[in-house]
Write a protein that holds these residues in place. Structure first.
Motif, PDB file in Angstrom:
ATOM      1  N   PHE A   4       0.839  -1.196   0.000  1.00  0.00           N
ATOM      2  CA  PHE A   4       0.000   0.000   0.000  1.00  0.00           C
ATOM      3  C   PHE A   4       0.878   1.251   0.000  1.00  0.00           C
ATOM      4  CE2 PHE A   4      -2.517  -3.228   2.339  1.00  0.00           C
ATOM      5  CZ  PHE A   4      -3.568  -3.346   1.434  1.00  0.00           C
ATOM      6  N   ALA A   5       0.300   2.349  -0.483  1.00  0.00           N
ATOM      7  CA  ALA A   5       1.027   3.620  -0.524  1.00  0.00           C
ATOM      8  C   ALA A   5       1.146   4.226   0.872  1.00  0.00           C
ATOM      9  CB  ALA A   5       0.309   4.593  -1.465  1.00  0.00           C
ATOM     10  N   GLN A   6       2.058   5.175   1.014  1.00  0.00           N
ATOM     11  CA  GLN A   6       2.225   5.930   2.243  1.00  0.00           C
ATOM     12  C   GLN A   6       1.480   7.267   2.106  1.00  0.00           C
ATOM     13  OE1 GLN A   6       4.026   4.935   4.914  1.00  0.00           O
ATOM     14  NE2 GLN A   6       5.183   3.182   4.131  1.00  0.00           N
ATOM     15  N   ILE A   7       0.979   7.777   3.212  1.00  0.00           N
ATOM     16  CA  ILE A   7       0.259   9.049   3.213  1.00  0.00           C
ATOM     17  C   ILE A   7       1.237  10.203   2.964  1.00  0.00           C
ATOM     18  CG2 ILE A   7      -1.164  10.609   4.608  1.00  0.00           C
ATOM     19  CD1 ILE A   7      -2.024   8.083   6.188  1.00  0.00           C
ATOM     20  N   THR A   8       0.821  11.132   2.107  1.00  0.00           N
ATOM     21  CA  THR A   8       1.639  12.313   1.817  1.00  0.00           C
ATOM     22  C   THR A   8       0.905  13.585   2.253  1.00  0.00           C
ATOM     23  OG1 THR A   8       0.693  12.666  -0.383  1.00  0.00           O
ATOM     24  CG2 THR A   8       2.566  11.122  -0.210  1.00  0.00           C
TER      25      THR A   8
ATOM     26  N   LEU B  79      -3.197   8.591  10.824  1.00  0.00           N
ATOM     27  CA  LEU B  79      -4.240   9.486  10.320  1.00  0.00           C
ATOM     28  C   LEU B  79      -5.624   8.956  10.674  1.00  0.00           C
ATOM     29  CD1 LEU B  79      -5.150  11.927   8.619  1.00  0.00           C
ATOM     30  CD2 LEU B  79      -5.024  10.445   6.595  1.00  0.00           C
ATOM     31  N   LEU B  80      -6.426   9.841  11.263  1.00  0.00           N
ATOM     32  CA  LEU B  80      -7.820   9.551  11.599  1.00  0.00           C
ATOM     33  C   LEU B  80      -8.710  10.530  10.844  1.00  0.00           C
ATOM     34  CD1 LEU B  80     -10.183   8.421  13.402  1.00  0.00           C
ATOM     35  CD2 LEU B  80      -9.511  10.155  15.098  1.00  0.00           C
ATOM     36  N   LEU B  81      -9.695  10.019  10.131  1.00  0.00           N
ATOM     37  CA  LEU B  81     -10.649  10.850   9.398  1.00  0.00           C
ATOM     38  C   LEU B  81     -12.036  10.660   9.998  1.00  0.00           C
ATOM     39  CD1 LEU B  81      -9.509  10.119   5.722  1.00  0.00           C
ATOM     40  CD2 LEU B  81      -8.770  11.974   7.241  1.00  0.00           C
ATOM     41  N   LYS B  82     -12.762  11.787  10.147  1.00  0.00           N
ATOM     42  CA  LYS B  82     -14.097  11.745  10.741  1.00  0.00           C
ATOM     43  C   LYS B  82     -15.110  12.413   9.816  1.00  0.00           C
ATOM     44  CE  LYS B  82     -12.784  11.656  15.649  1.00  0.00           C
ATOM     45  NZ  LYS B  82     -12.996  12.306  16.969  1.00  0.00           N
ATOM     46  N   PRO B  83     -15.580  11.699   8.808  1.00  0.00           N
ATOM     47  CA  PRO B  83     -16.590  12.270   7.907  1.00  0.00           C
ATOM     48  C   PRO B  83     -17.948  12.356   8.598  1.00  0.00           C
ATOM     49  CG  PRO B  83     -16.198   9.975   7.369  1.00  0.00           C
ATOM     50  CD  PRO B  83     -15.186  10.335   8.424  1.00  0.00           C
TER      51      PRO B  83
ATOM     52  N   LEU C 140      -3.262  14.652   2.775  1.00  0.00           N
ATOM     53  CA  LEU C 140      -3.853  15.364   3.905  1.00  0.00           C
ATOM     54  C   LEU C 140      -4.620  16.593   3.431  1.00  0.00           C
ATOM     55  CD1 LEU C 140      -0.939  15.238   6.536  1.00  0.00           C
ATOM     56  CD2 LEU C 140      -2.969  13.789   6.431  1.00  0.00           C
ATOM     57  N   THR C 141      -4.024  17.329   2.497  1.00  0.00           N
ATOM     58  CA  THR C 141      -4.691  18.516   1.959  1.00  0.00           C
ATOM     59  C   THR C 141      -5.998  18.135   1.269  1.00  0.00           C
ATOM     60  OG1 THR C 141      -2.569  19.632   1.636  1.00  0.00           O
ATOM     61  CG2 THR C 141      -4.438  20.471   0.388  1.00  0.00           C
ATOM     62  N   HIS C 142      -5.972  17.049   0.543  1.00  0.00           N
ATOM     63  CA  HIS C 142      -7.180  16.595  -0.155  1.00  0.00           C
ATOM     64  C   HIS C 142      -8.279  16.207   0.842  1.00  0.00           C
ATOM     65  CE1 HIS C 142      -9.530  15.042  -3.490  1.00  0.00           C
ATOM     66  NE2 HIS C 142      -9.734  13.928  -2.795  1.00  0.00           N
ATOM     67  N   PHE C 143      -7.913  15.477   1.876  1.00  0.00           N
ATOM     68  CA  PHE C 143      -8.903  15.065   2.873  1.00  0.00           C
ATOM     69  C   PHE C 143      -9.472  16.277   3.615  1.00  0.00           C
ATOM     70  CE2 PHE C 143      -6.345  10.921   3.048  1.00  0.00           C
ATOM     71  CZ  PHE C 143      -7.176  10.309   2.126  1.00  0.00           C
ATOM     72  N   GLN C 144      -8.616  17.261   3.888  1.00  0.00           N
ATOM     73  CA  GLN C 144      -9.085  18.486   4.544  1.00  0.00           C
ATOM     74  C   GLN C 144     -10.087  19.232   3.681  1.00  0.00           C
ATOM     75  OE1 GLN C 144      -5.412  20.506   5.364  1.00  0.00           O
ATOM     76  NE2 GLN C 144      -4.939  19.268   7.189  1.00  0.00           N
TER      77      GLN C 144
END
Length: 509
Positions: free
Chosen positions: A47-51, A91-95, A55-59
């Motif tokens: 799997f890829a690593q987070i860049t 990384l934690l995402l909360k949609p 992060l900017t895209h998720f924000q």
């Protein structure tokens, strides 16, 4: 009927404490479990690593406040509440909405970023905890109730609705969810569906597979699968929601659900009984089914070691005298006089026959909760004694406690205690062992012995907790090679990049 009245509470904490937010935070940081990847010698997937661009895209999708990268904030999402597994997510995402989940997943699939869906994180097999650096996608903010239909009894809500909170709203319409769990104060309904949770009243209301009317989910491609039907009858084509129920987030992330709820009973009674042998436990089960019939809602058992744990380590007391086994037999119905008459006749019979030798009866809400806490808080009590090796299996009822006894003989020199409890009404045993700390030698004496024993008696290695991370390699003890092969094909079809909850549910090919 020689039953005691409940005059004092067996446990002073009536509401079961949310394990994720209380037990996890009570422990000092130095008690962190070893990293799962190292402890189990797991190899990271491709799997890829987070860049920073990720992060900017998720924000841009969910806002900066809901993109969490702080190590301390991530700690409780990186391990289970029993502190038996620990991941390394950064990384934690909360949609908040299904559309946000869809956009996040689409990007992850294009970038080949692994995702670990997480609800209330109350599971017991490591299914909701990352193994390496998977992105944790939490449904905590997806907690809206969309619809309660008081006529049909249908509840439609987002996946992050907490079971207890949903029940509080359903209660206003004289309804309740068709399942009840010890973790009801923190578990999410989406997680319940994803693990096909069982619980205390499966005997009365059946499996969630029969209660879930519809599901909305995001597939690994980012596509939204809308099967959110509110109909009890819908016989058109393949029942796709059944693929998602019990799939533990490996095929899709449940974002909303429709569930058939039941009428809240007007009358509830709970008998807590002392029993001298497991054969008498089974006789009482048969008698309860025969004599209580339509009002029988739960039949549970626990052994004397369970009672020792909750009375020693928690603020609980035994409301009756000491016995090798204890049973909880609950009735619920719509006619108080009718229900009490049936239960009274049953209790008179079993006490006079000697099947039960002591007992107490609870009828009001506070005392009912107090007695139930003795059973529901066993898992919490085990953490106070040491490291807990926990197994959730299905067996023919006549073999349930034999497994506990044979495990005890095998492990008596290396474990502090070996004990059993569970849903005797549906053949579900919770087999537990404790040691002072995690010991690979102890684990090697338990596994695969437990699974071989279950297979010998044609049981299931997972009754209600799912396979998660801990059990996945043992699926072959229950399922055929052809069935497992087909499961892999389905996974490859829906998730060709393998980004959804890797290292979980299915054994290695």
């Amino acid at each position: 009927m020689l039953l005691r009245k409940v005059s004092v509470l067996a446990c002073s904490h009536l509401r079961v404490i949310s394990p994720k937010w209380s037990l996890l935070n009570q422990r000092p940081s130095h008690s962190l479990p070893p990293l799962t990847a190292g402890a189990y010698n797991v190899k990271r997937g491709d799997f890829a690593q987070i860049t920073d661009n990720d992060l900017t895209h998720f924000q841009s999708i969910i806002g900066k406040d809901h993109v969490i990268t702080d190590h301390n904030d991530l700690e409780m999402y990186n391990m289970d509440w029993m502190r038996s597994v620990r991941g390394q997510s950064k990384l934690l995402l909360k949609p908040k909405t299904t559309n946000e989940v869809s956009q996040i997943v689409k990007h992850c699939n294009e970038r080949k970023l692994a995702v670990c869906p997480q609800g209330g994180n109350t599971g017991l097999v490591g299914g909701s905890v990352p193994v390496f650096d998977e992105i944790v996608l939490s449904t905590q903010r997806m907690n809206n109730i969309i619809l309660i239909d008081p006529v049909s009894g249908v509840l439609v809500c987002q996946a992050g609705c907490i079971l207890e909170a949903a029940n509080n709203q359903l209660s206003k319409h004289s309804l309740m969810a068709p399942l009840d769990l010890g973790a009801k104060g923190s578990c999410h309904l989406g997680g319940n569906i994803s693990t096909n949770a069982g619980g205390l009243r499966l005997l009365r209301y059946g499996s969630l597979r029969g209660s879930v009317l519809g599901v909305e989910a995001v597939l690994p491609s980012g596509e939204i699968l809308d099967c959110l039907s509110e109909l009890r009858k819908d016989n058109t084509g393949y029942d796709l929601k059944q693929l998602l129920i019990g799939s533990e987030g490996t095929l899709g992330i449940v974002t909303a659900l429709a569930i058939q709820c039941v009428q809240k009973p007007l009358s509830t009674n709970l008998a807590f009984l002392g029993v001298e042998s497991f054969s008498n436990v089974l006789s009482l089960l048969r008698g309860a089914r025969r004599d209580l019939g339509e009002i029988l809602s739960a039949v549970e058992f626990m052994d004397q070691d369970c009672m020792r744990l909750v009375t020693t380590h928690l603020d609980c007391s035994n409301p009756i005298s000491s016995h090798p086994f204890y049973m909880l037999i609950e009735t619920s119905g719509s006619n108080t006089g009718h229900d009490e008459e049936k239960l009274s006749a049953f209790l008179d019979k079993i006490m006079s026959s000697g099947l039960a030798v002591d007992g107490t009866l609870a009828t009001d809400v506070g005392k009912l909760q107090s007695i139930w806490a003795l059973r529901e808080r066993i898992a919490e009590a085990t953490l106070r004694e040491g490291y807990n090796y926990k197994y959730d299996v299905s067996l023919p009822t006549e073999h349930m406690y034999t497994m506990v006894e044979e495990s005890r003989k095998r492990l008596q020199d290396v474990c502090l205690s070996v004990f059993g409890y569970g849903h005797v009404g549906d053949g579900n045993l919770h087999l537990n062992m404790t040691s002072e700390k995690f010991d690979p030698k102890v684990l090697s004496m338990i596994e695969p012995f437990v699974y071989e024993w279950v297979s010998k008696y044609k049981g299931s290695v997972s009754a209600e907790h799912g396979m998660g991370f801990k059990k996945r390699q043992y699926m072959g003890f229950t399922k055929s090679k052809s069935a497992i092969t087909l499961m892999h094909r389905i996974k490859e079809l829906l998730d060709p990049n393998g980004i959804f909850n890797p290292y979980k549910t299915l054994p290695d090919p």
